[in-house]
Structure formats: structure tokens, C-alpha cells
Design a protein around this motif. Structure first.
Motif, PDB file in Angstrom:
ATOM      1  N   LEU A   1       0.818  -1.217   0.000  1.00 25.09           N
ATOM      2  CA  LEU A   1       0.000   0.000   0.000  1.00 25.09           C
ATOM      3  C   LEU A   1       0.848   1.261   0.000  1.00 25.09           C
ATOM      4  O   LEU A   1       0.427   2.284  -0.540  1.00 25.09           O
ATOM      5  CB  LEU A   1      -0.960  -0.010   1.201  1.00 25.09           C
TER       6      LEU A   1
ATOM      7  N   GLU B   1      -0.601   3.168  -2.836  1.00 29.32           N
ATOM      8  CA  GLU B   1      -1.563   4.058  -2.168  1.00 29.32           C
ATOM      9  C   GLU B   1      -2.898   3.382  -1.873  1.00 29.32           C
ATOM     10  O   GLU B   1      -3.435   3.495  -0.800  1.00 29.32           O
ATOM     11  CB  GLU B   1      -1.826   5.348  -2.956  1.00 29.32           C
ATOM     12  N   ARG B   2      -3.457   2.676  -2.854  1.00 31.25           N
ATOM     13  CA  ARG B   2      -4.759   2.032  -2.681  1.00 31.25           C
ATOM     14  C   ARG B   2      -4.789   0.754  -3.510  1.00 31.25           C
ATOM     15  O   ARG B   2      -4.355   0.736  -4.659  1.00 31.25           O
ATOM     16  CB  ARG B   2      -5.858   2.977  -3.147  1.00 31.25           C
TER      17      ARG B   2
ATOM     18  N   SER C   1      -7.386  -2.881  -4.219  1.00 29.59           N
ATOM     19  CA  SER C   1      -8.663  -3.539  -3.981  1.00 29.59           C
ATOM     20  C   SER C   1      -8.429  -4.813  -3.183  1.00 29.59           C
ATOM     21  O   SER C   1      -7.317  -5.354  -3.137  1.00 29.59           O
ATOM     22  CB  SER C   1      -9.359  -3.864  -5.307  1.00 29.59           C
TER      23      SER C   1
ATOM     24  N   ILE D   1      -4.069   1.902   7.992  1.00 24.68           N
ATOM     25  CA  ILE D   1      -4.801   1.886   6.728  1.00 24.68           C
ATOM     26  C   ILE D   1      -6.265   2.245   6.984  1.00 24.68           C
ATOM     27  O   ILE D   1      -6.714   2.230   8.127  1.00 24.68           O
ATOM     28  CB  ILE D   1      -4.740   0.510   6.018  1.00 24.68           C
ATOM     29  N   THR D   2      -6.963   2.550   5.901  1.00 23.60           N
ATOM     30  CA  THR D   2      -8.414   2.669   5.951  1.00 23.60           C
ATOM     31  C   THR D   2      -8.981   1.655   4.964  1.00 23.60           C
ATOM     32  O   THR D   2      -8.373   1.370   3.931  1.00 23.60           O
ATOM     33  CB  THR D   2      -8.915   4.074   5.575  1.00 23.60           C
TER      34      THR D   2
ATOM     35  N   TYR E   1     -11.777  -1.484  -0.858  1.00 20.15           N
ATOM     36  CA  TYR E   1     -10.444  -0.939  -1.118  1.00 20.15           C
ATOM     37  C   TYR E   1      -9.743  -0.643   0.201  1.00 20.15           C
ATOM     38  O   TYR E   1     -10.371  -0.202   1.165  1.00 20.15           O
ATOM     39  CB  TYR E   1     -10.535   0.366  -1.921  1.00 20.15           C
TER      40      TYR E   1
ATOM     41  N   SER F   1      -6.524   1.609   1.738  1.00 20.78           N
ATOM     42  CA  SER F   1      -5.628   2.732   1.455  1.00 20.78           C
ATOM     43  C   SER F   1      -4.739   2.964   2.658  1.00 20.78           C
ATOM     44  O   SER F   1      -5.172   2.803   3.807  1.00 20.78           O
ATOM     45  CB  SER F   1      -6.426   4.005   1.177  1.00 20.78           C
TER      46      SER F   1
ATOM     47  N   THR G   1      -2.734   5.214   5.341  1.00 26.25           N
ATOM     48  CA  THR G   1      -2.916   6.520   5.999  1.00 26.25           C
ATOM     49  C   THR G   1      -1.555   7.199   6.144  1.00 26.25           C
ATOM     50  O   THR G   1      -0.505   6.592   5.898  1.00 26.25           O
ATOM     51  CB  THR G   1      -3.531   6.337   7.399  1.00 26.25           C
TER      52      THR G   1
END
Length: 108
Positions: A37, A41-42, A44, A72-73, A86, A88, A90
């Protein structure tokens, strides 16, 4: 007799092991997810399944731990055909990975 470089390496390794001694980073798969990540960045859920080659239930648990630690989110987005999940990274996650690589690079 121990030279200065050996003493430095011992301290650097000690620092790295202490850094990794937490719930989110003490597992190689969670660390790998965070590294992936940090590069993309992002990603799935499907992409993470493909990269990690683990069961869905395991990936869900790993993502939950990383999210609980604020690294992460995880969000669902609805598409035309189905919802997609997804993950992503932080800012805290980016800082954590930067510190990890800084510690690793200090070891010679």
C-alpha cells in the motif's frame, strides 16, 4: 573485541526488533500489505488476495488489525455490478513504513 560497527549494528537490530514488536507489524503478511500500500496508495481486496495468496477470511483479519492501528483505511465503494472493498494507506501508515525502511537501511 567488539568494534564500533558491530556495536552499531547490534543497536540497529535491537531498534528494528523493538519497532516490529507490535500487533500490526509483527506479522510478515501485514507488513507486506503495508509495504504494498505504501507503493500503490490504494489496492482492492481482490488485488490484495492475488498478491498475498491467502484466504479471504485471513485477509479480512489482517486488514482489520492494520485499520485498528490506524495504518490503513478500508472502504467499500459501490460499482455498477457489485460493491468493491479498497484498502488505502494513511499518513500514519506511510510514516511507519518510512521508519521501518530507515531502520532496515541502518543495518550493514
Amino acid at each position: 573485541m567488539e568494534n564500533i560497527k558491530d556495536a552499531e549494528n547490534k543497536n540497529n537490530i535491537k531498534d528494528l526488533l523493538q519497532f516490529l514488536n507490535n500487533r500490526a507489524l509483527n506479522n510478515s503478511v501485514r507488513l507486506g500489505i503495508l509495504i504494498a500500500l505504501s507503493n500503490f496508495e490504494r489496492l482492492s481486496f481482490s488485488e490484495l488476495l492475488e498478491y498475498t495468496k491467502i484466504r479471504k477470511s485471513s485477509l479480512l483479519m489482517y486488514l482489520k488489525v492494520l485499520e485498528e492501528e490506524g495504518l490503513i483505511t478500508v472502504k467499500k465503494q459501490f460499482t455498477l455490478y457489485r460493491p468493491r472493498t479498497y484498502a488505502s494507506i494513511t499518513d500514519k501508515g506511510k510514516d511507519t513504513i518510512k521508519k521501518y525502511f530507515d531502520l532496515v537501511n541502518k543495518i550493514k
